[in-house]
Motif scaffolding. Structure first.
Motif, PDB file in Angstrom:
ATOM      1  N   ASP A 116      -6.340  13.273  15.644  1.00 36.84           N
ATOM      2  CA  ASP A 116      -6.935  14.506  15.148  1.00 36.84           C
ATOM      3  C   ASP A 116      -7.019  15.477  16.310  1.00 36.84           C
ATOM      4  O   ASP A 116      -6.920  15.071  17.484  1.00 36.84           O
ATOM      5  CB  ASP A 116      -8.309  14.266  14.532  1.00 36.84           C
ATOM      6  N   ALA A 147      -9.044  18.551  18.246  1.00 36.86           N
ATOM      7  CA  ALA A 147     -10.342  19.181  18.459  1.00 36.86           C
ATOM      8  C   ALA A 147     -10.204  20.699  18.382  1.00 36.86           C
ATOM      9  O   ALA A 147      -9.099  21.252  18.504  1.00 36.86           O
ATOM     10  CB  ALA A 147     -10.904  18.753  19.816  1.00 36.86           C
ATOM     11  N   PHE A 154      -6.872  13.996  20.219  1.00 35.86           N
ATOM     12  CA  PHE A 154      -7.425  12.661  20.411  1.00 35.86           C
ATOM     13  C   PHE A 154      -6.678  11.710  19.479  1.00 35.86           C
ATOM     14  O   PHE A 154      -6.607  11.956  18.265  1.00 35.86           O
ATOM     15  CB  PHE A 154      -8.921  12.639  20.104  1.00 35.86           C
ATOM     16  N   CYS A 187      -6.759  10.910  25.084  1.00 36.66           N
ATOM     17  CA  CYS A 187      -6.828  12.364  24.898  1.00 36.66           C
ATOM     18  C   CYS A 187      -5.637  13.031  25.578  1.00 36.66           C
ATOM     19  O   CYS A 187      -5.373  12.790  26.761  1.00 36.66           O
ATOM     20  CB  CYS A 187      -8.131  12.911  25.473  1.00 36.66           C
ATOM     21  N   CYS A 218     -12.031  14.509  14.051  1.00 38.66           N
ATOM     22  CA  CYS A 218     -12.930  15.280  14.909  1.00 38.66           C
ATOM     23  C   CYS A 218     -13.978  15.979  14.046  1.00 38.66           C
ATOM     24  O   CYS A 218     -13.662  16.566  13.007  1.00 38.66           O
ATOM     25  CB  CYS A 218     -12.140  16.313  15.706  1.00 38.66           C
ATOM     26  N   SER A 225     -17.802  15.580  19.168  1.00 35.48           N
ATOM     27  CA  SER A 225     -17.696  14.167  18.821  1.00 35.48           C
ATOM     28  C   SER A 225     -16.622  13.946  17.764  1.00 35.48           C
ATOM     29  O   SER A 225     -16.114  14.892  17.157  1.00 35.48           O
ATOM     30  CB  SER A 225     -19.052  13.642  18.315  1.00 35.48           C
ATOM     31  N   LEU A 226     -16.316  12.679  17.561  1.00 33.90           N
ATOM     32  CA  LEU A 226     -15.337  12.284  16.556  1.00 33.90           C
ATOM     33  C   LEU A 226     -15.750  10.953  15.950  1.00 33.90           C
ATOM     34  O   LEU A 226     -16.500  10.184  16.550  1.00 33.90           O
ATOM     35  CB  LEU A 226     -13.931  12.201  17.157  1.00 33.90           C
ATOM     36  N   TYR A 268     -17.161  13.065  23.027  1.00 32.14           N
ATOM     37  CA  TYR A 268     -16.258  13.392  24.129  1.00 32.14           C
ATOM     38  C   TYR A 268     -16.729  14.598  24.934  1.00 32.14           C
ATOM     39  O   TYR A 268     -16.166  14.912  25.994  1.00 32.14           O
ATOM     40  CB  TYR A 268     -14.838  13.628  23.614  1.00 32.14           C
ATOM     41  N   TYR A 287      -9.840  23.698   9.489  1.00 31.68           N
ATOM     42  CA  TYR A 287      -9.737  23.455  10.928  1.00 31.68           C
ATOM     43  C   TYR A 287      -9.565  24.754  11.716  1.00 31.68           C
ATOM     44  O   TYR A 287     -10.232  24.976  12.727  1.00 31.68           O
ATOM     45  CB  TYR A 287      -8.543  22.540  11.210  1.00 31.68           C
TER      46      TYR A 287
END
Length: 705
Positions: A483, A485, A491, A519, A542, A548-549, A564, A700
């Motif tokens: 996914d 970010a 990531f 990453c 994500c 965070s994820l 992260y 997104y």
């Protein structure tokens, strides 16, 4: 947890058997036995005859290693390609006579004499190469015949020039320095040979020609099918062997300045002993410069030590023959049993006690239903193994395949199908970035990107290597899902650093925590591992917070959250544990929740075996893989969870009509697009009450400007 279970857990955590298997699987372990033999030889002869390792003794030994080592490398080159050369002793004598005749009899300049000598060696090698490579004669018999031929030529020509060779004195400072000069207490010939050895090491281990030679020796038919010109490779190995012998003969001639009737006589046995003792296999495909040099030092110390101890030549030859037989026996036994040792120790299950699964009686949300029975089938029979799916801004559906292709079905009816891109490896997780590039995880290859213009771009295929890892874990073996970010960082999960996609059952048997989260930052094109030791990490999504994820640990049957960025950076917490099945991919839903696909359901037998690592280990040793206990991946479902781990809904195909097995799903404009790694189609299911305008790319990245 009982005391017995605690002891089992500690035993398999801190005394893992896989370390032994990983060490044995390293290529440098081929040198373990020769290196031990070298140490023993040094210890024995160093204690019996300390004078061997004085300054003068080392100088003399280095000069011999310079010549003998090149001969061993030359024979190693031929043996890696699957051949053998018994004529090197005769070629050696012929080349030594050639360079001395050119210098002492005809007074030719040193460069010309050396070129002529190299030419003689190349011609002798070419004769062997043509007969063996192109006419396909047997290497052993052919080189045995050429041994006699070249030796006969040598013995016919030598008497005509022997006196002039002995009385001649070439006027060359370089020749004198090559024979008698030194640097740092070692002869110049030693440094020249070391340079040549280094070059051949690079060629054999780091270049395409070296890989071709090993491929031809390892499996000649397979090398031919791969497009390698086998006959040319075989021929050239003999040519280069002859030239290497010529260089060694030149160094020998510079050191002794004469030749005799016994020059090179029986040398092929000594060199063959060194090569085999060093670990180069008689069957071809396995060998190295290091092995050749280790074997050379052992043989030289052995022969010199016996000579200094006053052992007569015949007895010394007998001992050398016994050593050769021992080396052949060790080679055969090591090749035969090394893989058995690896197989018996490489797979190392861990103790893992899964949280008791929640069933429908405890949580009615898990009740089996038939909601997926009416899934619309897209591309039936047009795709194999669409493990993940994606939808672009225009509503076109994309899926990967096990054949290394990305398929696209065009909206709005999805009847028009095309191959969007060829990548070359099994395609798994995929998502679109803000510029509409399709970022894809490719099994065995790494992270790739396909632009809107269909250009395939490699983003990364390696990450930082762990300092404590025995195997080289810098290479990305099993990139699984990804996914992106908000800041563009990708990531993605690597399910296992030890096994490929075809060996996923073995990773399940281990459940050791072989996976990691990686990453990739497109801003500086860097790649780094951010989370290690996860149990088959799979789906990744994500969260909108940009810090965070969520990721799934398949064999642990749980969903975790990783930060992260932010105040909790680096922390991991379990969001949902005790799932009734094995979670695969996870993606956003239009209502702010998340869709999780369960690729298969748990069973009591396998759950129990997770707490019996010894039992699982014995299973892998004694039972064929087809009879192992596997997860049930024929029946799964889709569940919807909140960010805090509350299970809200489940979707099943009770009758197994369209999608009983799912690995991924993406929501788009009120529909759920479904993929399955064992399916031959993509599914599309209308979600009751879902927002018909919601799409993942817009959620997104916002509407395209």
């Amino acid at each position: 947890m009982s005391a017995a279970d605690t002891l089992v857990q500690l035993r398999y955590r801190f005394l893992p058997d896989h370390v032994v298997g990983e060490v044995l699987s390293k290529r440098w372990t081929d040198n373990a036995i020769p290196f031990i033999a070298l140490l023993l030889t040094l210890a024995v002869f160093g204690s019996v005859n300390p004078g061997m390792f004085t300054a003068f003794g080392m100088y003399d030994l280095a000069g011999q290693i310079a010549e003998f080592g090149l001969l061993a490398i030359a024979l190693t080159l031929v043996m890696i390609s699957g051949g053998i050369d018994l004529s090197i002793g005769s070629v050696f004598a012929l080349c030594a006579m050639t360079v001395l005749t050119a210098l002492n009899v005809y007074n030719l300049p040193l460069p010309v004499a050396v070129l002529i000598t190299l030419g003689v060696g190349a011609v002798c090698g070419a004769i062997n190469g043509v007969l063996i490579g192109y006419l396909r004669l047997r290497a052993f018999l052919t080189t045995l015949v050429t041994l006699v031929m070249f030796r006969s030529i040598y013995e016919m020509v030598l008497p005509k020039f022997a006196t002039q060779i002995v009385l001649g004195m070439p006027d060359s400072v370089v020749w004198d320095e090559l024979g008698f000069g030194s640097f740092l207490g070692l002869p110049y010939a030693f440094f020249l040979s070391a340079l040549i050895a280094l070059i051949w090491h690079v060629v054999l281990s780091r270049s395409r020609p070296g890989w071709h030679i090993a491929a031809v020796g390892g499996a000649r038919r397979s090398a031919h099918n791969a497009g390698i010109n086998v006959r040319l490779v075989v021929c050239l190995t003999y040519v280069f062997c002859g030239m290497m012998v010529a260089v060694a003969a030149t160094l020998f001639a510079a050191r002794l300045t004469s030749v005799g009737t016994d020059t090179g006589l029986g040398m092929e046995i000594s060199v063959l002993t060194a090569v085999i003792l060093g670990g180069t296999t008689l069957g071809g495909g396995r060998g190295s410069v290091a092995k050749a040099l280790i074997g050379s030092v052992i043989v030289l110390i052995l022969t010199n030590g016996l000579l200094q101890l006053g052992v007569i030549g015949t007895v010394s030859a007998l001992i050398l023959g016994v050593v050769l037989l021992l080396a052949v026996w060790l080679d055969v036994r090591w090749v035969k049993n090394r893989q058995k040792l690896i197989d018996s120790s490489y797979v190392s299950p861990a103790y893992i006690k899964l949280t008791e699964s929640v069933n429908a009686a405890e949580n009615p949300v898990y009740a089996v239903n038939d909601k997926l029975r009416d899934v619309q089938t897209i591309g039936l029979g047009e795709v194999e193994g669409p493990e993940d799916v994606a939808v672009d801004r225009a509503g076109n559906i994309y899926s990967g395949s096990r054949h290394g292709e990305i398929h696209r079905w065009l909206a709005p009816d999805f009847k028009q199908h095309e191959i969007f891109a060829h990548i070359g490896g099994g395609t798994f997780g995929m998502n679109f970035d803000k510029d509409d590039n399709l970022v894809v995880c490719v099994g065995g290859m790494g992270l790739y990107m396909v632009t809107p213009e269909r250009e395939v771009v490699k983003l990364t295929d390696e990450t930082s290597r762990s300092l404590t890892s025995v195997i080289d874990d810098s290479r990305i073996r099993l990139a699984d899902d990804l996914d992106i970010a908000p800041d563009g960082r990708v990531f993605f999960s690597e399910a296992s650093i030890r096994y490929t996609v075809h060996d996923w059952p073995v990773d399940m048997i281990e459940s050791r925590g072989n996976g990691r989260i990686i990453c990739y930052d497109p801003r500086d094109k860097s790649t780094k591992t951010v989370l290690k030791n996860r149990i088959f990490p799979n789906g990744i999504v994500c969260l909108p917070d940009g810090e965070s994820l969520l990721f799934n640990e398949t064999w642990a049957c749980r969903v975790c959250r990783y930060w992260y960025d932010g105040k909790k950076k680096g922390q991991v917490e379990i969001v949902l544990d005790g799932l009734p099945g094995y979670p695969d991919n996870i993606n956003r839903a239009s209502d702010g929740n998340y869709w999780v696909c369960l690729v298969g359901m748990r069973g009591p037998a396998l759950d129990m075996m997770m707490t019996r690592p010894g039992l699982r280990r014995r299973m892998t040793r004694r039972i064929a893989p087809a009879n192992w206990i596997y997860p049930n991946i024929n029946t799964g479902c889709i569940i919807k969870i909140s960010a805090t781990g509350e299970v809200l809904e489940s979707l099943w195909d009770k009758g197994g009509v369209n999608h009983p097995m799912v690995t991924s799903c993406k929501e788009h404009e009120g529909h759920l697009v479904i993929g399955g790694v064992s399916n031959n189609r993509v599914g599309r299911w209308k979600i009751p009450g879902a927002d018909p305008t919601w799409s993942s790319p817009v959620d997104y990245w916002g509407a395209k400007q």
